[in-house]
Design an enzyme around this catalytic site. Structure first.
Site, mmCIF file in Angstrom:
data_model
loop_
_atom_site.group_PDB
_atom_site.id
_atom_site.type_symbol
_atom_site.label_atom_id
_atom_site.label_comp_id
_atom_site.label_asym_id
_atom_site.label_seq_id
_atom_site.Cartn_x
_atom_site.Cartn_y
_atom_site.Cartn_z
ATOM 1 N N CYS B 126 0.843 -1.201 0.000
ATOM 2 C CA CYS B 126 0.000 0.000 0.000
ATOM 3 C C CYS B 126 0.886 1.263 0.000
ATOM 4 O O CYS B 126 2.002 1.244 -0.527
ATOM 5 C CB CYS B 126 -0.957 -0.022 1.206
ATOM 6 S SG CYS B 126 -2.373 1.099 0.993
ATOM 7 N N ASP B 195 -2.729 1.930 10.344
ATOM 8 C CA ASP B 195 -3.941 2.732 10.412
ATOM 9 C C ASP B 195 -4.341 2.919 11.865
ATOM 10 O O ASP B 195 -4.485 4.037 12.336
ATOM 11 C CB ASP B 195 -5.062 2.043 9.627
ATOM 12 C CG ASP B 195 -6.133 3.036 9.285
ATOM 13 O OD1 ASP B 195 -5.933 3.800 8.324
ATOM 14 O OD2 ASP B 195 -7.134 3.097 10.022
ATOM 15 N N ASN B 205 -4.477 -2.387 9.403
ATOM 16 C CA ASN B 205 -3.859 -1.685 8.284
ATOM 17 C C ASN B 205 -4.489 -2.193 6.983
ATOM 18 O O ASN B 205 -5.272 -3.148 6.988
ATOM 19 C CB ASN B 205 -2.335 -1.913 8.280
ATOM 20 C CG ASN B 205 -1.596 -0.895 7.448
ATOM 21 O OD1 ASN B 205 -1.944 0.290 7.446
ATOM 22 N ND2 ASN B 205 -0.589 -1.339 6.702
#
Lengths: 323, 323, 323, 323, 323, 323
Positions: B126, B195, B205
């Protein structure tokens, strides 16, 4: 002279008009059968002749495992028979091989469907005819079965599976590859296909399979691979290495916006795209084979029962030496 | 009266004009600072006033973790100070919070880059600004570093990471999500962002993170998450559940050929698209935080040092009861 | 002017006349105390002066962890006190540090001996004063304790342990390093010393320690490391890497018959001889520390309680900037 | 009358003039062949006669596994043949056995070398002719191979391996036994020899082997054992226990400085020195055998194919009862 | 003179009229409060007096962990206050302790119920008031919760849990102890109580708890223990061993048919009946405590926050030395 | 006409007068033998006749595995022989089967006792004649053996084992089921019986067996199952599912005080009481079989050697189709 139909089959395999492990294997056996039937020379010339045909077939797709399995199955029997019976043996063992491939498919469908209980959710990856048939068989037997399947980037073969199953009325949930570990807990069983299986129980299959196996193992979900006997590699018994094919970066980049793909290429970014990966035996519950549900450590037994211990030895030899 | 600038910040967060965990947190603190500075009522009215502002901010994006962390950081200190000092405290603790967020980012970049040795290959997933900065910092320090990153289907955020790193001259290899386990052996270290982090050491996450962690664990590669203190959830300490957002199926289907997407929708195929997943602490080597490199089990220590043990308790309370 | 006794201590550490983690740490604190006591300049010059002494001491053995821990313990307190109190602080905190080291040793001996039950067999590796004292303490308390210890090739430090324990009347069984896994089942507990401990719970100790830990973990035997607080590395909290020292090949080759050693050298054979290895936290039951028996994940807590969170930060800074 | 050459062979095995598992096995088969050829009595006396010779041979080294495997291979076939064919069978099966041992060695060398890829680092322990030959074969095939090997305390057999490989131009790194776990990460593959293999897949080999296997397993490095069929124990199939030989303490103490060794002996310190240890099947990737690369769970298959299921039963019987 | 009510409380604890960890702890604190209130001597005599009372209380049930935790909580604060404030401190800290126990119970109920989601199946073992309250709280919040509980041989305390939960309308499935692993897959979460928790994160609880934890770990089901702060053992931080109580064989044999029980006794069969077992931290997801949901490795933090690092040290000391 | 003795045997199996896997199997073979001997029709009618008898026997207890194994063993051989030899074949193969069952028992006793060394403590569960005989055999061989056994709630079959062993003078320690993990460390080996074994190596045995296996695995204690060949399920090779029998709740509740049992029933509490559970192959060291000590993955080999690959196929077929 090699008959025209044989040449056409060889060409069909080479150009991938004939594809799928079973079809390739059966076509190769069929080609050998035709070659034997059409042979009109004297008995002593038959073995060199059929060896030449075998060689021709082997060179069409050197990396597939089902092709040499078909060719050597027929060839071994033919070469070890007496001169007078060689032609008959070639014909008979071709027929036998084709029958075994078909029966193998039926048995796997039957055994595999028994592993699916009522209200089971089956997780699968990529596209495998055997797996689709197992699921549909369980569904036809009246079991309420659901399926979770992945996209299978980059070629999205998961979409084929998705459509084939959904159009038969089975509920399918479709998820991105990266969500496998998130959804594995919703499944009761994992069933995937098989590309090649080695003598020490490793499964070579579509890249991402080993992910799914690792996540299933962590979550305590049984992981099966539906594996026709033609997927087992006698050569691996003797240390023959299975090489992973790396495919074109374009398969990954083609769906990227043009500007970005160009920029990435200009920046020299490397995009790697392996077609397969290895799943180790400790992550595999069992293989679903024509001889039954067997633990991965028994791959050797399949090789022994179906091809004999020395099959790998012959496969790694220069053909001409065998005559 | 709530100042116009405060309303604008609240609107910016709500409409996602202001985005990214750090920016949201700093903007919220800034809004509280402005609200305090502009306040012209009498001292006794300040606490209800600032509570109202806090409430306004909290309602803009209820699920992000950095926003309430910012609001409660300032609010706790303000409400527990004396009436006469409350306004000053609000201003001072807003400034302090903003400084800490900035310093936190710098320290994580610095500590994280030390984990990257010369000739290391870093695997990431990501897009995380902290991870990109860590890699570029190591590169600037003269280390020969390479990166492997994933596409990160369905939104392909891996492309952002890819471009940001590649254009600085760092070699990047880009792979499909399903190839993570295949390539993990080529990496020396995994670093991803974060996250949310819970009190028992779970990392929430981008979906696929737990995959990468599981594969890294299997292969013996250390797995780090770069985690600013604003990502740690005081509410989780008290059993507050982190809910995974499921996003639109369109994000998956939009790149499918139109006919197929339509057919799938007609067949009622369900496409699930979770934004995040959970990575358990036993798969995590350590978090890279502003207080140092700490094992995942020490999340509680970060919460205690940065927010105090009771922060979660307050977060789960109706705000008005606090005044 | 730096006092002569201080220079002598610095020299003693450098030339390894003063050795052993505790003695080095206490000597360094003692040197700072002497330097402070002898200081006769004005108050404003004290901090630069003591910083210079600190620097001198730090350069004597840059890789040991107990030395900087001693120096920074005193220095931090001194530099953060007011100008007028700096000298007094330096003296007081030196005394305090020395007292803590001694008390730490006593407590570890006391806590560790409680882990040894009657009729226990203790497995140890290399030589650690703390471990020897723990075993002898348990023995003095009347417990029938036996010991298995390794040779600890190449320097055979196991012989020191062997002699120290055996001459006190404790039964010791001595085995080659390669037999650790074979004999681990005969032990009830493993206790080793510690060279350095990182913030994420890794134990750096004599090469072979990680072997013993892995075998103990496999066999279900608890594995403890006796670790004075001076062994914990504040620098590691901030990503400071622990570098493994490789020692001379001669230590390995010196006992080989001359002809063979020469032949091997002529053939260009490389003989590697690392002094330490890393044992990961998942293989460690707990550390025996002066604050109690703690799981390896709590290393950070020891660092925080004994040195403060910022100790590592200061250790990684150029000293002169601190004044 | 037993021929003089047979007695000489028996004596050679007993006094260890004839040593090494293959040589012992082949010599025993050779002795049986000679005994059969020289036999001049009547047919009915042959079976008791050859049983007596077998007994003589078995008593020379009761613990080695290759000796009874040779003797029973010939004896089983001989005793189960008709009276008139017994002598011929003994001669023929002796020849067959010897051929199989030689072929087994060639095949293992060939299969094993395929497991070594270009630029591989092979880790080995102690000394095994099969392993040396595998490595040199890979080297001759043009692969750039490097080796890490251990000292193998206390008898330092690693030095033999070291010299044999180094003098052929292969780069070898030599490390103390205690450094195995430290260096295992530098290796791509582990290959060791085999002393005995049991029916449930345990490898009995030089002490320290199980260490190496455990460290390889932890690090994800494949672990192979090169195992001729004569190393597999039919008796273990029936619960026959493999007893570990403990060798003299002098082998450990001989290199200690005299004063210390004496003092240790005076103090009554026990020095234990086991020759072998057990490596469990879950730490073994596969055995390299003459029938191919097989997982450890398939040991029984080797026993069955090479000796038959009842071989162990016969081995555990009093020979005279068989006639 | 020790007040009569204090003596009655001490007697109640001793004769087990007062039982249950919380009640014992609160009663002990209450006794100290009464003793302090009734004290009429001069200030200098108070500390010896209260120490005597403390000693009296400690001797009533030496093995429970909540009793010394209560006594030392009050005593430490009292002894370290000034002579003039000691009595007030004793009263105040008694009240504080009692309040904390009650609040601890409320918080654990509240935090624990958040871990139970709608339609969850909770697996529990033996009987724990905290666990029953957590389940009923979740049920009252409208969650559809079901429970699986064990018989808990030999004393069948599972029946108490069964009745308390079932009569509130919650569905319970009751299974034999030996069926735990079979049914664990049907559960979503395991929650048990706690008898004692050590500083290295071990849970001491009713025998069979470690079974349940091991089976839950294998099946990937989270395992929680609801643990009031009074269950954490400061003494264990210093190596104080937790001794497992073995109860009478009659508890096992009483339900056996008379003839059989007699015969077994006559045959000298030994029947062992341990009350508790140890569950290691790696099998525990987290403890549910009044400070929040924490991983087992953070036990030390609870001890530190609630009692201080030196609590264990004091507990292991002869009380009189403290005055 | 089916002979009266055959009908009596069928009835005996049905009403459980004839019980125990071996006795059932041998009685069924005996019934087929009698039926064959008494047959007086013409040769062509024999196969339909014996198939009818087989059917009758199969319907008496459809779930036991030893019954169909006996019936199909005889039937397969009979149906595949020529018309004229069918009756003789039925008689001969019945005798052969009975002999094999008896020999199997003797061999397992013999092989199993070799696994028990002097001073070993054997842990067992429930009641198995094979295990009792193994232990007594080891005891008779002069080994000092002790036993730990469980109660085995709810039917307390552990008491049978306890009495049979204790009355022979072997020391037995008897513990509640929930204490298995607590005591496993005191054992050297676990040996249990077997109800059914599947082709992928799963052991189906008395509920609680999988507990014991899991605890043994965690503690590093070898776990064996004594398994006659009649326990291996050919049907499982083809996906035939083993269904776990759930027995009456009364078996659990009967020992509860009447009031409580009634109240629980009134509250609708569900009491589940499964008779068996599954132990996965990775928790099993080996099976003790008549062919030797084999790893669980080799179950298929037993099925193949004793019944042939197609046995399962035939078992899952409608019998009448076979004639």
């Amino acid at each position: 002279m090699i008959p025209k139909e044989v040449l056409e089959i060889a060409d069909g395999i080479k150009t991938m008009r004939i594809r799928g492990a079973s079809l390739i294997a059966k076509s190769a056996a069929q080609a050998l059968r035709i070659a034997a039937e059409r042979y009109s020379g004297d008995a002593s010339g038959f073995k060199p002749y059929i060896t030449k045909v075998a060689n021709l077939l082997l060179q069409t797709r050197p990396t597939a495992v089902s092709l040499p399995n078909a060719v050597y199955y027929v060839l071994n029997r033919t070469l070890s028979s007496s001169v007078s019976e060689a032609r008959e043996t070639a014909i008979r063992s071709s027929d036998e091989f084709i029958r075994m491939v078909d029966e193998s498919h039926r048995r796997i469908m039957e055994y595999g469907s028994k592993l699916i209980q009522d209200e089971y959710v089956v997780f699968t990856h990529c596209h495998s005819t055997a797996v689709v048939d197992i699921i549909l068989q369980a569904f036809r037997e009246g079991k309420r079965v659901e399926v979770i399947n992945t996209e299978t980037r980059p070629l999205f073969q998961g979409r084929i599976t998705l459509r084939e199953i959904a159009k038969n009325g089975v509920k399918v949930t479709h998820v991105p590859d990266s969500a496998v570990r998130h959804f594995i807990k919703n499944a009761n069983i994992v069933i995937v296909g098989a590309d090649t299986i080695t003598s020490d129980g490793y499964l070579v299959n579509k890249v991402g399979t080993s992910h799914l196996a690792l996540a299933a193992w962590e979550a305590g979900i049984p992981f099966y691979s539906a594996a026709e006997f033609i997927k087992f590699s006698p050569a691996s018994l003797e240390g023959g290495e299975v090489v992973i094919e790396f495919r074109s970066a374009s398969e990954v980049l083609d769906i990227y916006p043009g500007g970005l793909a160009d920029e990435l290429r200009r920046l020299g970014v490397e995009v790697l795209n392996p077609a397969f990966d290895f799943t180790p035996p400790e992550l595999i519950t069992a293989f679903i084979t024509n001889l039954g549900i067997i633990p991965p450590q028994l791959s050797v037994l399949i090789i022994k029962e179906m091809f004999g211990f020395s099959a790998g030895r012959i496969q790694l030899t220069v053909l001409e030496e065998l005559v």
